[in-house]
Scaffold this motif. Structure first.
Motif, mmCIF file in Angstrom:
data_model
loop_
_atom_site.group_PDB
_atom_site.id
_atom_site.type_symbol
_atom_site.label_atom_id
_atom_site.label_comp_id
_atom_site.label_asym_id
_atom_site.label_seq_id
_atom_site.Cartn_x
_atom_site.Cartn_y
_atom_site.Cartn_z
ATOM 1 N N SER A 70 0.859 -1.187 0.000
ATOM 2 C CA SER A 70 0.000 0.000 0.000
ATOM 3 C C SER A 70 0.889 1.228 0.000
ATOM 4 C CB SER A 70 -0.889 0.019 1.244
ATOM 5 O OG SER A 70 -1.793 -1.051 1.219
ATOM 6 N N LYS A 72 1.072 5.466 -0.063
ATOM 7 C CA LYS A 72 0.436 6.777 0.092
ATOM 8 C C LYS A 72 1.404 7.803 -0.465
ATOM 9 C CE LYS A 72 -2.213 9.697 3.066
ATOM 10 N NZ LYS A 72 -3.109 10.014 1.972
ATOM 11 N N GLN A 76 -1.777 14.197 -4.193
ATOM 12 C CA GLN A 76 -2.495 13.420 -5.195
ATOM 13 C C GLN A 76 -2.785 14.259 -6.438
ATOM 14 O OE1 GLN A 76 -3.574 13.479 -1.865
ATOM 15 N NE2 GLN A 76 -2.430 11.608 -1.495
ATOM 16 N N TYR A 98 -2.954 -0.789 -8.745
ATOM 17 C CA TYR A 98 -4.280 -0.179 -8.776
ATOM 18 C C TYR A 98 -4.248 1.175 -8.090
ATOM 19 C CZ TYR A 98 -5.743 -4.956 -9.783
ATOM 20 O OH TYR A 98 -5.883 -6.188 -10.340
ATOM 21 N N MET A 100 -6.265 3.585 -5.943
ATOM 22 C CA MET A 100 -7.297 3.220 -4.985
ATOM 23 C C MET A 100 -8.031 4.441 -4.425
ATOM 24 S SD MET A 100 -6.828 -0.082 -4.910
ATOM 25 C CE MET A 100 -7.707 -0.631 -3.466
ATOM 26 N N THR A 101 -9.196 4.159 -3.851
ATOM 27 C CA THR A 101 -9.871 5.134 -3.012
ATOM 28 C C THR A 101 -9.510 4.784 -1.569
ATOM 29 O OG1 THR A 101 -11.868 3.789 -2.774
ATOM 30 C CG2 THR A 101 -11.806 5.341 -4.623
ATOM 31 N N GLY A 102 -9.825 5.673 -0.638
ATOM 32 C CA GLY A 102 -9.561 5.382 0.769
ATOM 33 C C GLY A 102 -8.274 5.999 1.254
ATOM 34 N N GLN A 103 -7.688 5.400 2.286
ATOM 35 C CA GLN A 103 -6.523 5.978 2.955
ATOM 36 C C GLN A 103 -5.239 5.853 2.147
ATOM 37 O OE1 GLN A 103 -6.324 4.193 6.821
ATOM 38 N NE2 GLN A 103 -8.054 5.366 7.608
ATOM 39 N N ARG A 104 -5.152 4.878 1.267
ATOM 40 C CA ARG A 104 -3.946 4.666 0.458
ATOM 41 C C ARG A 104 -4.232 5.038 -0.985
ATOM 42 N NH1 ARG A 104 -0.018 4.862 3.896
ATOM 43 N NH2 ARG A 104 -0.583 3.733 5.739
ATOM 44 N N ASP A 105 -3.188 5.431 -1.696
ATOM 45 C CA ASP A 105 -3.362 5.860 -3.085
ATOM 46 C C ASP A 105 -3.195 4.713 -4.081
ATOM 47 O OD1 ASP A 105 -3.788 8.644 -2.515
ATOM 48 O OD2 ASP A 105 -1.672 8.725 -1.955
ATOM 49 N N TYR A 106 -2.273 3.805 -3.798
ATOM 50 C CA TYR A 106 -2.006 2.689 -4.713
ATOM 51 C C TYR A 106 -1.894 1.387 -3.948
ATOM 52 C CZ TYR A 106 -1.009 5.883 -8.548
ATOM 53 O OH TYR A 106 -1.122 6.831 -9.525
#
Length: 153
Positions: A70, A72, A76, A98, A100-106
């Motif tokens: 994961s 961050k 962004q 990927y 991502m949505t949420g707390q992590r970017d990829y």
């Protein structure tokens, strides 16, 4: 391109066996060889069939370790996202990536031979990227399911 039931059956069969002959494929889906081949060519031309590959057992080629990472980013912004995606696309160890949505970017899935190989990947590549704020690694203990067959039939 609109997929009808015959197209879906063709895709389902090709996902199960990409090396099937056109004659055998035609028989399985209930067509003659020529119309079956025409449909396959249309599916390829439309980009629905992206290509054909051999699925290789990662353990058999000495890449038994799968790591889910994961990432961050510090920011962004589009240019940072593009820079990260471009770097990751060049690294052969990265099997999937990927946004991502949420707390992590990829979220990445990386394969490697062992822990020292992963450490080398981390030090030589991932930590050298500008704009990475944090990295969290999770090691897969066992693969419970893996498939490339989409449930389209």
């Amino acid at each position: 391109m609109h997929l009808d039931q015959l197209d879906r059956r063709i895709l389902a069969e090709l996902q199960r066996d990409g090396r099937i002959t056109n004659q055998a494929l035609a028989e399985r889906v209930g067509l003659s060889a020529t119309p079956c081949l025409r449909r396959v060519k249309l599916l390829e031309a439309a980009g629905i069939i992206k290509g054909y590959v051999a699925m290789v057992d990662q353990k058999a080629v000495d890449l038994p370790v799968s790591v889910f990472i994961s990432i961050k980013l510090e920011r962004q912004r589009e240019e940072e996202l593009d820079r990260f995606a471009g770097a990751v696309a060049r690294w052969p160890e990265v099997m999937e990536c990927y946004l991502m949505t949420g707390q992590r970017d990829y979220l990445l899935r990386v394969v490697c031979a062992d822990l020292p190989a992963y450490e080398q990947f981390l030090k030589d590549k991932l930590t050298r990227l500008d704009g990475v704020a944090s990295i969290e690694s999770s090691f897969a203990l066992a693969q419970v399911k893996h498939t490339n067959v989409l449930p389209i039939a």
